[in-house]
Design a protein around this motif. Structure first.
Motif, PDB file in Angstrom:
ATOM      1  N   GLU A  18       0.836  -1.194   0.000  1.00 16.97           N
ATOM      2  CA  GLU A  18       0.000   0.000   0.000  1.00 16.97           C
ATOM      3  C   GLU A  18       0.878   1.253   0.000  1.00 16.97           C
ATOM      4  OE1 GLU A  18      -1.500   0.363   4.460  1.00 16.97           O
ATOM      5  OE2 GLU A  18      -1.598  -1.667   3.699  1.00 16.97           O
ATOM      6  N   ASP A  19       0.255   2.395  -0.141  1.00 18.39           N
ATOM      7  CA  ASP A  19       0.950   3.671  -0.179  1.00 18.39           C
ATOM      8  C   ASP A  19       1.723   3.894   1.118  1.00 18.39           C
ATOM      9  OD1 ASP A  19       1.757   6.262  -0.742  1.00 18.39           O
ATOM     10  OD2 ASP A  19      -0.246   7.141  -0.550  1.00 18.39           O
ATOM     11  N   SER A  20       2.962   4.355   1.018  1.00 23.68           N
ATOM     12  CA  SER A  20       3.789   4.564   2.216  1.00 23.68           C
ATOM     13  C   SER A  20       3.591   5.939   2.850  1.00 23.68           C
ATOM     14  CB  SER A  20       5.262   4.367   1.876  1.00 23.68           C
ATOM     15  OG  SER A  20       5.702   5.361   0.976  1.00 23.68           O
ATOM     16  N   TYR A  21       2.967   6.871   2.156  1.00 17.65           N
ATOM     17  CA  TYR A  21       2.835   8.231   2.692  1.00 17.65           C
ATOM     18  C   TYR A  21       2.122   8.299   4.049  1.00 17.65           C
ATOM     19  CZ  TYR A  21       4.780  10.186  -1.582  1.00 17.65           C
ATOM     20  OH  TYR A  21       5.623  10.505  -2.613  1.00 17.65           O
ATOM     21  N   PRO A  22       1.060   7.549   4.287  1.00 24.05           N
ATOM     22  CA  PRO A  22       0.446   7.599   5.624  1.00 24.05           C
ATOM     23  C   PRO A  22       1.411   7.150   6.726  1.00 24.05           C
ATOM     24  CG  PRO A  22      -1.093   6.653   4.055  1.00 24.05           C
ATOM     25  CD  PRO A  22       0.233   6.769   3.351  1.00 24.05           C
ATOM     26  N   TYR A  23       2.313   6.249   6.401  1.00 23.89           N
ATOM     27  CA  TYR A  23       3.307   5.804   7.379  1.00 23.89           C
ATOM     28  C   TYR A  23       4.344   6.905   7.619  1.00 23.89           C
ATOM     29  CZ  TYR A  23       1.264   1.198   6.919  1.00 23.89           C
ATOM     30  OH  TYR A  23       0.388   0.143   6.930  1.00 23.89           O
ATOM     31  N   VAL A  24       4.768   7.550   6.553  1.00 27.86           N
ATOM     32  CA  VAL A  24       5.701   8.674   6.691  1.00 27.86           C
ATOM     33  C   VAL A  24       5.054   9.773   7.524  1.00 27.86           C
ATOM     34  CG1 VAL A  24       6.980  10.467   5.435  1.00 27.86           C
ATOM     35  CG2 VAL A  24       6.917   8.111   4.548  1.00 27.86           C
ATOM     36  N   ASP A  25       3.769  10.018   7.302  1.00 28.43           N
ATOM     37  CA  ASP A  25       3.048  11.016   8.105  1.00 28.43           C
ATOM     38  C   ASP A  25       3.098  10.657   9.593  1.00 28.43           C
ATOM     39  OD1 ASP A  25       2.371  12.478   5.857  1.00 28.43           O
ATOM     40  OD2 ASP A  25       0.361  11.615   5.687  1.00 28.43           O
ATOM     41  N   LYS A  26       2.960   9.382   9.919  1.00 28.45           N
ATOM     42  CA  LYS A  26       3.025   8.947  11.324  1.00 28.45           C
ATOM     43  C   LYS A  26       4.414   9.219  11.909  1.00 28.45           C
ATOM     44  CE  LYS A  26      -0.580   5.459  11.356  1.00 28.45           C
ATOM     45  NZ  LYS A  26      -1.489   6.297  12.103  1.00 28.45           N
ATOM     46  N   ALA A  27       5.454   9.007  11.105  1.00 29.10           N
ATOM     47  CA  ALA A  27       6.816   9.277  11.573  1.00 29.10           C
ATOM     48  C   ALA A  27       7.000  10.773  11.842  1.00 29.10           C
ATOM     49  CB  ALA A  27       7.831   8.790  10.541  1.00 29.10           C
ATOM     50  N   ILE A  28       6.467  11.607  10.960  1.00 31.42           N
ATOM     51  CA  ILE A  28       6.572  13.059  11.145  1.00 31.42           C
ATOM     52  C   ILE A  28       5.772  13.495  12.366  1.00 31.42           C
ATOM     53  CG2 ILE A  28       6.024  15.309  10.118  1.00 31.42           C
ATOM     54  CD1 ILE A  28       6.726  13.991   7.369  1.00 31.42           C
ATOM     55  N   LEU A  55      18.271  10.861  18.696  1.00 28.36           N
ATOM     56  CA  LEU A  55      18.322   9.413  18.461  1.00 28.36           C
ATOM     57  C   LEU A  55      17.141   8.707  19.119  1.00 28.36           C
ATOM     58  CD1 LEU A  55      22.152   8.782  18.792  1.00 28.36           C
ATOM     59  CD2 LEU A  55      20.778   8.793  16.689  1.00 28.36           C
ATOM     60  N   ASN A  56      16.702   9.197  20.268  1.00 29.00           N
ATOM     61  CA  ASN A  56      15.497   8.628  20.905  1.00 29.00           C
ATOM     62  C   ASN A  56      14.263   8.869  20.051  1.00 29.00           C
ATOM     63  OD1 ASN A  56      16.603   7.407  23.188  1.00 29.00           O
ATOM     64  ND2 ASN A  56      16.576   9.316  24.344  1.00 29.00           N
ATOM     65  N   ILE A  57      14.185  10.027  19.399  1.00 26.64           N
ATOM     66  CA  ILE A  57      13.057  10.308  18.502  1.00 26.64           C
ATOM     67  C   ILE A  57      13.071   9.331  17.332  1.00 26.64           C
ATOM     68  CG2 ILE A  57      12.055  12.009  16.916  1.00 26.64           C
ATOM     69  CD1 ILE A  57      13.114  14.175  18.936  1.00 26.64           C
ATOM     70  N   VAL A  58      14.248   9.055  16.785  1.00 22.74           N
ATOM     71  CA  VAL A  58      14.353   8.073  15.693  1.00 22.74           C
ATOM     72  C   VAL A  58      13.814   6.724  16.162  1.00 22.74           C
ATOM     73  CG1 VAL A  58      15.963   6.766  14.241  1.00 22.74           C
ATOM     74  CG2 VAL A  58      16.259   9.242  14.536  1.00 22.74           C
ATOM     75  N   LYS A  59      14.182   6.319  17.356  1.00 23.41           N
ATOM     76  CA  LYS A  59      13.682   5.052  17.907  1.00 23.41           C
ATOM     77  C   LYS A  59      12.158   5.091  18.024  1.00 23.41           C
ATOM     78  CE  LYS A  59      14.016   2.059  21.935  1.00 23.41           C
ATOM     79  NZ  LYS A  59      14.629   1.865  23.261  1.00 23.41           N
ATOM     80  N   GLU A  60      11.619   6.190  18.541  1.00 18.22           N
ATOM     81  CA  GLU A  60      10.159   6.324  18.673  1.00 18.22           C
ATOM     82  C   GLU A  60       9.473   6.275  17.313  1.00 18.22           C
ATOM     83  OE1 GLU A  60       9.156   9.783  21.012  1.00 18.22           O
ATOM     84  OE2 GLU A  60      10.706   9.296  22.483  1.00 18.22           O
ATOM     85  N   MET A  61      10.112   6.827  16.288  1.00 11.04           N
ATOM     86  CA  MET A  61       9.550   6.774  14.939  1.00 11.04           C
ATOM     87  C   MET A  61       9.437   5.328  14.472  1.00 11.04           C
ATOM     88  SD  MET A  61      11.712   9.964  13.350  1.00 11.04           S
ATOM     89  CE  MET A  61      11.143   9.828  11.659  1.00 11.04           C
ATOM     90  N   THR A  66       6.199   0.511  13.295  1.00  9.47           N
ATOM     91  CA  THR A  66       5.968  -0.913  13.529  1.00  9.47           C
ATOM     92  C   THR A  66       4.564  -1.136  14.096  1.00  9.47           C
ATOM     93  OG1 THR A  66       8.320  -1.294  13.904  1.00  9.47           O
ATOM     94  CG2 THR A  66       6.820  -2.957  14.745  1.00  9.47           C
ATOM     95  N   GLU A  67       4.188  -0.303  15.062  1.00  9.29           N
ATOM     96  CA  GLU A  67       2.851  -0.419  15.642  1.00  9.29           C
ATOM     97  C   GLU A  67       1.756  -0.124  14.620  1.00  9.29           C
ATOM     98  OE1 GLU A  67       2.969   2.149  19.066  1.00  9.29           O
ATOM     99  OE2 GLU A  67       4.020   0.640  20.278  1.00  9.29           O
TER     100      GLU A  67
END
Length: 97
Positions: A18-28, A55-61, A66-67
């Motif tokens: 599926e489209d990856s943009y909604p996932y990128v939006d979650k990371a942002i 680096l902690n933010i990267v981990k949270e992303m 994954t969730e």
């Protein structure tokens, strides 16, 4: 002044291609909730802060993606670190009118 700039591009694998943009939006959204100074650009987002914090933010992303159902994530990261201080504005001011 912050000591680190970290630019990140997340490339999440998506279920059923599926489209990856909604996932990128979650990371942002993770970056936005963190409160760190950041700038979203077309191919990556740059954050300004302290190295451990970023680096902690990267981990949270990665946890958030994954969730959200991404089976795997690749992140391309660039880090500029200067204990005396560094900022997005200082590095780019000469290019602004």
């Amino acid at each position: 002044m912050a000591s680190t700039l970290l630019s990140i591009q997340v490339i999440p694998k998506t279920p059923n291609n599926e489209d990856s943009y909604p996932y990128v939006d979650k990371a942002i959204e993770v970056i936005q909730r963190s409160g760190v100074k950041h700038q979203v650009n077309p191919l990556e987002t740059t954050m300004e802060g302290e190295l451990d914090e970023l680096l902690n933010i990267v981990k949270e992303m990665h946890v958030a993606l994954t969730e959200a159902g991404s089976p795997s994530i690749i992140s391309q990261i660039k880090i500029a670190h200067n204990p005396q201080g560094i900022s997005m504005n200082k590095l780019t001011e000469k290019y602004r009118p």
